[in-house]
Design a protein around this motif. Sequence first.
Motif, PDB file in Angstrom:
ATOM      1  N   GLU A  98       0.876  -1.164   0.125  1.00  0.00           N
ATOM      2  CA  GLU A  98       0.000   0.004  -0.118  1.00  0.00           C
ATOM      3  C   GLU A  98       0.703   1.280   0.091  1.00  0.00           C
ATOM      4  O   GLU A  98       0.108   2.340  -0.410  1.00  0.00           O
ATOM      5  N   ASP A  99       2.144   1.254   0.667  1.00  0.00           N
ATOM      6  CA  ASP A  99       2.878   2.350   0.638  1.00  0.00           C
ATOM      7  C   ASP A  99       3.709   2.601  -0.397  1.00  0.00           C
ATOM      8  O   ASP A  99       4.587   3.686  -0.645  1.00  0.00           O
ATOM      9  N   ALA A 100       3.905   1.584  -1.430  1.00  0.00           N
ATOM     10  CA  ALA A 100       4.783   1.782  -2.402  1.00  0.00           C
ATOM     11  C   ALA A 100       4.502   2.693  -3.488  1.00  0.00           C
ATOM     12  O   ALA A 100       3.479   3.048  -3.872  1.00  0.00           O
ATOM     13  N   THR A 101       5.783   3.528  -3.782  1.00  0.00           N
ATOM     14  CA  THR A 101       5.547   4.307  -4.836  1.00  0.00           C
ATOM     15  C   THR A 101       6.386   4.158  -6.110  1.00  0.00           C
ATOM     16  O   THR A 101       5.953   4.405  -7.276  1.00  0.00           O
ATOM     17  N   LEU A 102       7.435   3.035  -5.940  1.00  0.00           N
ATOM     18  CA  LEU A 102       7.844   2.554  -7.113  1.00  0.00           C
ATOM     19  C   LEU A 102       8.045   1.193  -6.960  1.00  0.00           C
ATOM     20  O   LEU A 102       8.500   0.210  -5.802  1.00  0.00           O
ATOM     21  N   ARG A 103       7.478   0.611  -7.952  1.00  0.00           N
ATOM     22  CA  ARG A 103       7.397  -1.051  -8.111  1.00  0.00           C
ATOM     23  C   ARG A 103       8.361  -1.537  -9.327  1.00  0.00           C
ATOM     24  O   ARG A 103       8.791  -1.038 -10.195  1.00  0.00           O
ATOM     25  N   HIS A 104       8.740  -2.656  -8.927  1.00  0.00           N
ATOM     26  CA  HIS A 104       9.818  -3.407 -10.067  1.00  0.00           C
ATOM     27  C   HIS A 104       9.160  -4.796 -10.356  1.00  0.00           C
ATOM     28  O   HIS A 104       8.573  -5.323  -9.387  1.00  0.00           O
ATOM     29  N   ASN A 105       9.134  -5.140 -11.475  1.00  0.00           N
ATOM     30  CA  ASN A 105       8.398  -6.390 -12.055  1.00  0.00           C
ATOM     31  C   ASN A 105       9.425  -7.332 -12.823  1.00  0.00           C
ATOM     32  O   ASN A 105      10.337  -6.684 -13.780  1.00  0.00           O
ATOM     33  N   PHE A 106       9.489  -8.269 -12.632  1.00  0.00           N
ATOM     34  CA  PHE A 106      10.354  -9.481 -13.257  1.00  0.00           C
ATOM     35  C   PHE A 106       9.484 -10.613 -13.521  1.00  0.00           C
ATOM     36  O   PHE A 106       8.389 -11.005 -13.078  1.00  0.00           O
ATOM     37  N   ARG A 107      10.418 -11.753 -14.378  1.00  0.00           N
ATOM     38  CA  ARG A 107       9.712 -12.755 -15.026  1.00  0.00           C
ATOM     39  C   ARG A 107      11.046 -13.650 -14.569  1.00  0.00           C
ATOM     40  O   ARG A 107      12.084 -13.389 -14.739  1.00  0.00           O
ATOM     41  N   HIS A 108      10.525 -14.928 -14.275  1.00  0.00           N
ATOM     42  CA  HIS A 108      11.719 -16.090 -14.151  1.00  0.00           C
ATOM     43  C   HIS A 108      10.946 -17.232 -14.524  1.00  0.00           C
ATOM     44  O   HIS A 108       9.892 -17.680 -14.371  1.00  0.00           O
ATOM     45  N   ALA A 109      11.758 -18.047 -15.355  1.00  0.00           N
ATOM     46  CA  ALA A 109      11.451 -19.372 -16.011  1.00  0.00           C
ATOM     47  C   ALA A 109      11.946 -20.391 -14.939  1.00  0.00           C
ATOM     48  O   ALA A 109      13.188 -20.399 -14.532  1.00  0.00           O
ATOM     49  N   ASP A 110      11.162 -21.124 -14.399  1.00  0.00           N
ATOM     50  CA  ASP A 110      11.784 -22.491 -13.618  1.00  0.00           C
ATOM     51  C   ASP A 110      12.149 -23.627 -14.565  1.00  0.00           C
ATOM     52  O   ASP A 110      11.694 -23.781 -15.624  1.00  0.00           O
ATOM     53  N   ASP A 111      12.773 -24.557 -13.727  1.00  0.00           N
ATOM     54  CA  ASP A 111      13.205 -25.778 -14.320  1.00  0.00           C
ATOM     55  C   ASP A 111      12.174 -26.829 -15.030  1.00  0.00           C
ATOM     56  O   ASP A 111      12.305 -27.564 -15.686  1.00  0.00           O
ATOM     57  N   GLU A 112      10.960 -26.440 -14.382  1.00  0.00           N
ATOM     58  CA  GLU A 112       9.537 -27.571 -14.896  1.00  0.00           C
ATOM     59  C   GLU A 112       8.988 -26.708 -16.037  1.00  0.00           C
ATOM     60  O   GLU A 112       7.784 -27.121 -16.228  1.00  0.00           O
ATOM     61  N   GLY A 113       9.440 -25.744 -16.666  1.00  0.00           N
ATOM     62  CA  GLY A 113       8.639 -25.112 -17.729  1.00  0.00           C
ATOM     63  C   GLY A 113       7.559 -23.997 -17.314  1.00  0.00           C
ATOM     64  O   GLY A 113       6.941 -23.385 -18.473  1.00  0.00           O
ATOM     65  N   GLY A 114       7.632 -23.709 -15.886  1.00  0.00           N
ATOM     66  CA  GLY A 114       6.619 -22.536 -15.539  1.00  0.00           C
ATOM     67  C   GLY A 114       7.298 -21.335 -15.728  1.00  0.00           C
ATOM     68  O   GLY A 114       8.488 -21.262 -15.719  1.00  0.00           O
ATOM     69  N   LEU A 115       6.509 -20.214 -15.419  1.00  0.00           N
ATOM     70  CA  LEU A 115       6.965 -18.815 -15.524  1.00  0.00           C
ATOM     71  C   LEU A 115       6.518 -18.303 -13.958  1.00  0.00           C
ATOM     72  O   LEU A 115       5.313 -18.526 -13.546  1.00  0.00           O
ATOM     73  N   TRP A 116       7.382 -17.418 -13.781  1.00  0.00           N
ATOM     74  CA  TRP A 116       7.037 -16.677 -12.250  1.00  0.00           C
ATOM     75  C   TRP A 116       7.099 -15.389 -12.612  1.00  0.00           C
ATOM     76  O   TRP A 116       8.112 -14.814 -13.315  1.00  0.00           O
ATOM     77  N   TYR A 117       6.230 -14.658 -12.146  1.00  0.00           N
ATOM     78  CA  TYR A 117       6.088 -13.285 -12.375  1.00  0.00           C
ATOM     79  C   TYR A 117       5.853 -12.496 -10.884  1.00  0.00           C
ATOM     80  O   TYR A 117       5.070 -12.901 -10.185  1.00  0.00           O
ATOM     81  N   ILE A 118       6.770 -11.461 -10.857  1.00  0.00           N
ATOM     82  CA  ILE A 118       7.053 -11.051  -9.537  1.00  0.00           C
ATOM     83  C   ILE A 118       6.903  -9.394  -9.518  1.00  0.00           C
ATOM     84  O   ILE A 118       7.341  -8.816 -10.500  1.00  0.00           O
ATOM     85  N   GLU A 119       6.142  -8.886  -8.482  1.00  0.00           N
ATOM     86  CA  GLU A 119       6.355  -7.462  -8.378  1.00  0.00           C
ATOM     87  C   GLU A 119       6.919  -7.094  -6.808  1.00  0.00           C
ATOM     88  O   GLU A 119       6.717  -7.905  -6.088  1.00  0.00           O
ATOM     89  N   ALA A 120       7.950  -6.404  -7.005  1.00  0.00           N
ATOM     90  CA  ALA A 120       8.746  -6.235  -5.849  1.00  0.00           C
ATOM     91  C   ALA A 120       8.792  -4.647  -5.774  1.00  0.00           C
ATOM     92  O   ALA A 120       8.836  -3.849  -6.382  1.00  0.00           O
ATOM     93  N   VAL A 121       9.008  -4.315  -4.335  1.00  0.00           N
ATOM     94  CA  VAL A 121       9.563  -2.998  -3.695  1.00  0.00           C
ATOM     95  C   VAL A 121      10.567  -2.944  -2.822  1.00  0.00           C
ATOM     96  O   VAL A 121      10.855  -3.845  -2.386  1.00  0.00           O
TER      97      VAL A 121
END
Length: 104
Positions: free
Chosen positions: A20-43
């Motif tokens: 709720e307090d974030a003014t700047l967000r960072h977004n990432f993607r990561h492929a795992d060893d099983e063919g899945g994709l991870w999408y991440i939002e970080a502050v």
Amino acid sequence: MIDLERIRAETVAYYRALDEDATLRHNFRHADDEGGLWYIEAVLGRGELIAIKQAELTSAGQLHRYSWEHLEDEHGFLTDQPMDPDEDPLEAIPAEEFQRVWNR
């Protein structure tokens, strides 16, 4: 005696405040060893990059979402480890790409 309810409430409050307090967000993607994709939002929190939202799109097309509103389930959980884009195999992505997957 360990008060698990209190610990969970404090954890939820911590991640909710970061979100709720974030003014700047960072977004990432990561492929795992099983063919899945991870999408991440970080502050930034306490001088570190903290994941506040995380979506896993499995190779079978299932979507699992984690945030302060849903920290964990039988499939997985919101990571509790700080992220280091220089060390972790993360690809920076536009916020729109993260939102498209998150809102799916």
